[in-house]
Write an enzyme that holds these catalytic residues in place. Structure first.
Site, mmCIF file in Angstrom:
data_model
loop_
_atom_site.group_PDB
_atom_site.id
_atom_site.type_symbol
_atom_site.label_atom_id
_atom_site.label_comp_id
_atom_site.label_asym_id
_atom_site.label_seq_id
_atom_site.Cartn_x
_atom_site.Cartn_y
_atom_site.Cartn_z
ATOM 1 N N SER A 258 33.965 35.269 32.868
ATOM 2 C CA SER A 258 34.699 35.090 34.121
ATOM 3 C C SER A 258 34.160 36.089 35.149
ATOM 4 O O SER A 258 33.406 36.991 34.812
ATOM 5 C CB SER A 258 36.187 35.362 33.901
ATOM 6 O OG SER A 258 36.380 36.749 33.709
ATOM 7 N N LYS A 259 34.585 35.902 36.406
ATOM 8 C CA LYS A 259 34.127 36.803 37.479
ATOM 9 C C LYS A 259 34.524 38.241 37.186
ATOM 10 O O LYS A 259 33.764 39.181 37.389
ATOM 11 C CB LYS A 259 34.740 36.360 38.807
ATOM 12 C CG LYS A 259 33.945 35.273 39.475
ATOM 13 C CD LYS A 259 34.019 35.420 40.991
ATOM 14 C CE LYS A 259 33.079 34.435 41.655
ATOM 15 N NZ LYS A 259 33.750 33.397 42.408
ATOM 16 N N ARG A 260 35.785 38.401 36.726
ATOM 17 C CA ARG A 260 36.308 39.747 36.480
ATOM 18 C C ARG A 260 35.515 40.432 35.351
ATOM 19 O O ARG A 260 35.157 41.597 35.439
ATOM 20 C CB ARG A 260 37.793 39.669 36.135
ATOM 21 C CG ARG A 260 38.486 40.989 36.154
ATOM 22 C CD ARG A 260 39.931 40.867 36.609
ATOM 23 N NE ARG A 260 40.622 39.718 36.024
ATOM 24 C CZ ARG A 260 41.212 39.730 34.832
ATOM 25 N NH1 ARG A 260 41.208 40.822 34.110
ATOM 26 N NH2 ARG A 260 41.822 38.669 34.379
#
Ligand code: GLU
Length: 504
Positions: A258-260
């Site tokens: 994911s982006k995080r």
């Protein structure tokens, strides 16, 4: 041994909607390898018809990332070629012509359903647990009525008229034949209300007009693959070979990154974005080697591959369709291998910007001398800063207490270092063995272990407790500098010894 293919025409067709990551790099790499191996062409096609998701900087980062990896394209938006333009936003009219042809062939139709109607339909289908698909309301319109409404300026899209009976069989090179019931395939929109073609139509048209023989693309397109085959067959075109590549999973092997999680990764000195890897001190050769093996293997043993090796050995038959977990420990391993494979001059040139970047003044001659003694120890190029930055610093900064030898007092350490100073003053710095033997002899004479003495000397001369080999480092630094550093260390030790004296 698998048979070599005749020259292929392949393409890498990214959408400039974000940063260029490892997955894109690998798709581009496999396409490139196949083109180079067969003496064919590798095309870069920019799929930028989705104006809402377009990110202007993305295209530049993409091209820079590919070039950094060494994946030069033969045809593309910037280099041109016989089948351009290679940017889909410059091909709007072409797609429209082909959409019209499908309508004429009764393989596509205008749809005037409002977004509100479609939302309601979706809602109802979800409530009654039916698959969410277009219900075909406009499919039933008479062509002349539909055309009249278009001419009157009524908002519309164009949908593909998927057959509702029977099945379609498509063939993926890695997974074999896949058969799907046509009634499960939606009447997908192929041209949006703003007149822009969607991927499903645009990519199929382009692959045909650009004479693409093999489509190596992400397996996220497997679900719409039957639709793509329908479109190609509706035109009666030759079908390229389709190869859907495995997906990348996060290091744990559970799900996609994911982006995080990508942001958190950067804290540990890793990244899934190609441009970041350059800054983090990874070699493009290592990235190529590493990603090549995420989904492809030559045999069970071989792991070191240069681009040239890969061009010779790559084969579609050895691709693995199973998901591949990103393994950064392996990446570090490959980076080390490729660092050790470089010539000294090449490695020095690549290290230099990292040293300059932290404000060090780099002397090229000295750097060439240092490179061989750190080459074995580097994992990433920026490790050179921590390992060898002291060579280029005028002042060494370290905690004076580190000058106290292991199991020794400050006083004993001071005496040992002072003896060293005297000894070194008379030694020939061109003779490595002499330096080493004399220092070992001194340790024995002082009744300490060589490791204890070398530990003190290492801090005095390099300012750090872990350094490249000490004797070689001293030889590169030269006698004058070594003597100065020892003198400074002695003064710092003296202060410690004084502090140790009980107050009278
Ligand atoms: N533009 C598509 C993407 O970025 C390309 C897929 C393909 O290679 O056909 O996912």
């Amino acid at each position: 041994m698998t048979q070599k293919l005749p020259p292929v025409r392949v393409r890498f067709a990214p959408s400039p909607t974000g940063r260029t990551h490892l997955g894109s790099g690998r798709t581009a790499l496999y396409n490139y390898l196949l083109a180079r191996q067969t003496g064919g062409q590798f095309l870069l096609r920019i799929e930028d018809t989705d104006q809402k998701r377009y990110v202007p900087e993305a295209e530049q980062e993409l091209m820079e990332s590919l070039r950094w990896l060494g994946l030069e394209w033969d045809e593309g938006p910037d280099v041109g070629g016989p089948y351009g333009p290679y940017r889909q936003s410059d091909r709007k009219e072409i797609y429209m012509q082909y959409a019209q042809r499908l309508i004429e062939k009764d393989k596509a139709y205008y749809c005037f359903c409002s977004p509100e109607r479609l939302a309601r339909l979706r809602e109802q289908q979800m409530q009654s647990k039916q698959p969410t698909m277009y219900d075909g309301l406009c499919r039933k319109l008479l062509p002349e009525d539909a055309l009249r409404r278009v001419k009157q300026g009524e908002p519309h899209v164009i949908r593909f008229k998927t057959p509702k009976e029977g099945t379609i069989t498509v063939r993926d090179y890695l997974r074999g034949e896949i058969t799907v019931e046509n009634r499960t395939i939606d009447d997908y929109i192929i041209v949006k209300s703003d007149g822009w073609a969607l991927y499903h139509l645009a990519a199929m048209v382009d692959d045909q007009l650009m004479h693409i023989t093999h489509v190596l693309r992400s397996s996220e397109w497997l679900s719409t693959f039957p639709l793509h085959a329908h479109i190609i067959r509706a035109f009666g075109w030759r079908e390229p070979v389709f190869v859907h590549l495995s997906v990348f999973l996060k290091p744990s092997g559970k799900g996609k990154m994911s982006k995080r999680e990508s942001a958190a990764l950067l804290q540990d000195g890793y990244s899934i974005f190609i441009k970041d890897l350059e800054k983090l001190g990874y070699l493009p050769e290592a990235v190529v080697n590493w990603i090549a093996l995420m989904g492809w293997s030559y045999d069970d043993k071989s792991e070191f591959f240069t681009m040239q090796d890969l061009i010779e050995k790559f084969s579609l038959d050895h691709l693995n369709p199973s998901p591949a977990a990103i393994n950064f420990t392996k990446f570090d391993h490959f980076n080390g291998l490729h660092i050790r494979h470089l010539t000294i001059e090449d490695l020095a040139t690549r290290i230099k910007p990292f040293l300059i970047n932290v404000g060090l003044k780099v002397d090229d001659q000295k750097l060439i001398q240092i490179t061989p003694i750190i080459q074995e120890r580097l994992v990433t190029l920026d490790d050179a800063v921590e390992m060898a930055g002291f060579f280029f610093r005028d002042q060494l900064e370290y905690d004076a207490s580190l000058l106290i030898g292991k199991n020794m007092s400050a006083d004993e350490s001071l005496k040992a270092l002072a003896e060293c100073q005297q000894l070194i003053a008379n030694l020939d710095f061109r003779k490595k063995e002499d330096l080493e033997m004399s220092l070992r002899a001194l340790a024995e004479q002082l009744g300490v272990k060589a490791g204890q003495l070398f530990g003190i000397l290492r801090i005095a001369v390099t300012g750090q407790s872990v350094s490249p080999p000490l004797i070689e480092s001293m030889m590169i630094l030269g006698k004058v500098r070594v003597m100065e550093s020892i003198e400074t260390a002695i003064q710092r030790l003296r202060l410690l010894v004084k502090d140790d004296q009980p107050n009278l």
